[in-house]
Design an enzyme around this catalytic site. Structure first.
Site, PDB file in Angstrom:
ATOM      1  N   LEU A 187       0.818  -1.244  -0.080  1.00 38.30           N
ATOM      2  CA  LEU A 187      -0.095   0.064   0.129  1.00 38.30           C
ATOM      3  C   LEU A 187       0.950   1.184  -0.121  1.00 38.30           C
ATOM      4  O   LEU A 187       1.921   1.148   0.702  1.00 38.30           O
ATOM      5  CB  LEU A 187      -0.908   0.035   1.361  1.00 38.30           C
ATOM      6  N   ASP A 188       0.687   2.008  -0.834  1.00 39.79           N
ATOM      7  CA  ASP A 188       1.419   3.370  -0.731  1.00 39.79           C
ATOM      8  C   ASP A 188       1.521   4.110   0.244  1.00 39.79           C
ATOM      9  O   ASP A 188       0.626   4.020   1.276  1.00 39.79           O
ATOM     10  CB  ASP A 188       1.381   4.232  -2.232  1.00 39.79           C
ATOM     11  N   GLU A 189       2.421   5.123   0.489  1.00 40.12           N
ATOM     12  CA  GLU A 189       2.363   5.877   1.595  1.00 40.12           C
ATOM     13  C   GLU A 189       1.017   6.493   1.933  1.00 40.12           C
ATOM     14  O   GLU A 189       0.780   6.395   3.114  1.00 40.12           O
ATOM     15  CB  GLU A 189       3.855   6.908   1.448  1.00 40.12           C
ATOM     16  N   SER A 207      -1.891   5.537   1.252  1.00 34.37           N
ATOM     17  CA  SER A 207      -3.037   4.907   1.349  1.00 34.37           C
ATOM     18  C   SER A 207      -2.880   3.829   2.644  1.00 34.37           C
ATOM     19  O   SER A 207      -1.604   3.876   3.395  1.00 34.37           O
ATOM     20  CB  SER A 207      -2.950   3.566   0.522  1.00 34.37           C
ATOM     21  N   ARG A 248       0.022   1.966  -7.900  1.00 37.58           N
ATOM     22  CA  ARG A 248      -1.138   3.317  -7.582  1.00 37.58           C
ATOM     23  C   ARG A 248      -2.268   2.874  -8.554  1.00 37.58           C
ATOM     24  O   ARG A 248      -2.782   4.105  -8.884  1.00 37.58           O
ATOM     25  CB  ARG A 248      -0.616   4.318  -7.666  1.00 37.58           C
TER      26      ARG A 248
END
Length: 189
Positions: A46-48, A50, A148
């Protein structure tokens, strides 16, 4: 014996345990949330910006299986604006996004508008308020996971994502977990 964990990854954390990159030394990593055994790896990322459900394991085969296209991942996305049924239909059929410098058409997926704002923990960083216009919540379930991807998909149909929360992987869901909570489980799926 392999060990498995589920975690509610907070907004602002990276889905990794450490980094040698000097630019990332001030970032927050998963190791701050618990004492994990050596060899523990996140399954997917999960990106930063999210948040939500992240699975961790010491079993590489389990990681490969969950990352395969056989396991659904469901996300709740708060998008900018009152999303149209046309945009939902476009998302469902697949949209063109950029991936690794090339155009990529996403696979068909399940998308619907949520009838109510989901009951989620308050995010640590405030999202803009309603004075800046309406927002909508949608559910997107897919079994691929490009970099993403959900954010790129909603932007491609004109509704940028403001908040993104993964709520389910396969048959495992958040079940009212608190942000930052870590639970050891006997296995996945």
């Amino acid at each position: 014996m392999h060990r498995h964990f589920i975690i509610y990854k907070p907004y602002g954390y990276l889905s990794q345990f450490a980094s040698n990159d000097t630019k990332q030394q001030s970032k927050k990593f998963l190791g701050l949330l618990g004492d994990f055994p050596e060899g523990t790896m996140p399954i997917g990322r999960l990106d930063e910006k999210s948040e939500g459900l992240l699975l961790l394991t010491t079993d590489g085969k389990m990681s490969d299986f969950v990352n395969s296209k056989k396991v659904d991942k469901e996300y709740y996305a708060q998008v900018n604006g009152e999303i149209s049924m046309n945009a939902i239909a476009q998302l469902s059929k697949g949209v063109e996004i950029g991936f690794e410098g090339k155009k990529y058409k996403t696979k068909p997926c399940k998308v619907f508008k949520l009838d109510a704002i989901p009951e989620l923990p308050t995010r640590s960083q405030k999202i803009r308020d309603d004075r800046h216009g309406p927002t909508s919540w949608i559910s997107i379930t897919l079994n691929e996971g490009k970099f993403r991807q959900v954010r790129k998909m909603t932007s491609a149909v004109g509704y940028p994502t403001l908040r993104l929360v993964r709520v389910r992987v396969g048959n495992i869901d958040l079940n009212n977990m608190q942000v930052g909570a870590v639970v050891e489980v006997t296995g996945f799926l």
